[in-house]
Scaffold this active site. Structure first.
Site, PDB file in Angstrom:
ATOM      1  N   HIS A 145     -15.287  -8.837 -12.800  1.00  0.00           N
ATOM      2  CA  HIS A 145     -15.151 -10.026 -13.637  1.00  0.00           C
ATOM      3  C   HIS A 145     -16.365 -10.947 -13.569  1.00  0.00           C
ATOM      4  O   HIS A 145     -16.450 -11.905 -14.335  1.00  0.00           O
ATOM      5  CB  HIS A 145     -13.901 -10.817 -13.239  1.00  0.00           C
ATOM      6  CG  HIS A 145     -12.621 -10.085 -13.476  1.00  0.00           C
ATOM      7  ND1 HIS A 145     -12.242  -9.628 -14.719  1.00  0.00           N
ATOM      8  CD2 HIS A 145     -11.624  -9.722 -12.629  1.00  0.00           C
ATOM      9  CE1 HIS A 145     -11.072  -9.025 -14.631  1.00  0.00           C
ATOM     10  NE2 HIS A 145     -10.678  -9.072 -13.372  1.00  0.00           N
ATOM     11  N   GLU A 147      -2.694  -4.112  -6.613  1.00  0.00           N
ATOM     12  CA  GLU A 147      -2.452  -5.271  -7.477  1.00  0.00           C
ATOM     13  C   GLU A 147      -1.455  -4.985  -8.595  1.00  0.00           C
ATOM     14  O   GLU A 147      -1.394  -5.729  -9.581  1.00  0.00           O
ATOM     15  CB  GLU A 147      -3.778  -5.785  -8.060  1.00  0.00           C
ATOM     16  CG  GLU A 147      -4.697  -4.714  -8.593  1.00  0.00           C
ATOM     17  CD  GLU A 147      -6.090  -5.230  -8.895  1.00  0.00           C
ATOM     18  OE1 GLU A 147      -6.300  -6.459  -8.957  1.00  0.00           O
ATOM     19  OE2 GLU A 147      -7.001  -4.388  -9.088  1.00  0.00           O
TER      20      GLU A 147
END
Length: 256
Positions: free
Chosen positions: A46, A151
């Site tokens: 990211h 996750e």
């Protein structure tokens, strides 16, 4: 000179506290490298990092005496090997959900017999001071590390099998994505009860399997809480977050 003993730092003492770097500016990176963190983690998923800035950032970290970790883009196994060839001490692969995902990751991150990492550590060997690259290969089998990100609900369902994989050094929890996945309706709630239970589950499983548990902490309080739960690798905050918050605080305080 040799590879950093990241494994030793993670298994002894208080563990490893890492800065989280998404920006490419070397002056910003140097500020965090000199700030007292044990390591730095470059965010390729990211963050704004590209291959060139990653190469240079890892070199800067090594020259300033800090191990560099790299959070990779999703499923970018080719970059896993390249990051290690650039001199990184560890790679973190996002969105690992199955045993097959984790095994494919280990295959590119570990030299035989643990995996099938291709030989070509020219930069890594030079950066870490190896005159004989065979010595780097020998050290890298133990000292370069691979972390699978947990996750999603599917990853939690496969957690015990993932933990049992030979060559996988540990897991790394992304609390935000995990909370979205567990909410059932896409709600972001990283400190919610369901997420906290999952975070505790991962830490306990890591201990049971002799693996390292890592996690991203949004705040210092989160970092302290996770450490108390048994997390050994904690990445806290982010370079951009620190700069944005500091700039706002400075403006607000100056007007007051």
């Amino acid at each position: 000179m040799a590879l950093f003993d990241l494994r030793g730092a993670l298994t002894e003492g208080p563990g490893v506290l890492s800065a989280w770097l998404g920006l490419t500016d070397p002056v910003v990176q140097e500020a965090f490298l000199r700030a007292g963190f044990d390591a730095v983690t470059f965010d390729m998923q990211h963050g704004l990092q590209d291959t060139a800035s990653l190469r240079d950032g890892i070199a800067l970290a090594v020259h300033l005496g800090r191990p560099a970790l790299v959070r990779l883009p999703v499923e970018d196994r080719a970059l896993a090997a390249r990051a290690l060839d650039f001199g990184a001490s560890a790679v973190i692969m996002p969105m690992i959900e199955t045993v097959e995902d984790a095994r494919a990751f280990v295959a590119v991150a570990k030299y035989p017999p643990l995996g099938q990492r291709s030989y070509g550590p020219t930069r890594a060997a030079e950066l870490h001071g190896y005159t004989d690259r065979a010595d780097y290969v020998g050290d890298a089998r133990n000292q370069t590390m691979a972390f699978a990100m947990i996750e999603t609900g599917r990853a939690l369902a496969s957690l015990e099998e993932i933990m049992a994989i030979n060559g996988l050094d540990g897991v790394f929890v992304g609390p935000s994505d995990l909370s979205i996945a567990l909410s059932g309706n896409g709600t972001l709630d990283p400190r919610g009860d369901a997420n906290e239970a999952a975070i505790r589950q991962v830490a306990a499983s890591a201990v049971a399997h002799g693996k390292i548990a890592g996690i991203y902490a949004a705040t210092p309080d989160d970092a302290k809480r996770y450490r108390a739960l048994g997390y050994r690798l904690i990445c806290v905050g982010s370079d951009s977050g620190v700069i944005i918050a500091g700039a706002r605080d400075l403006a607000d305080a100056s007007r007051g």
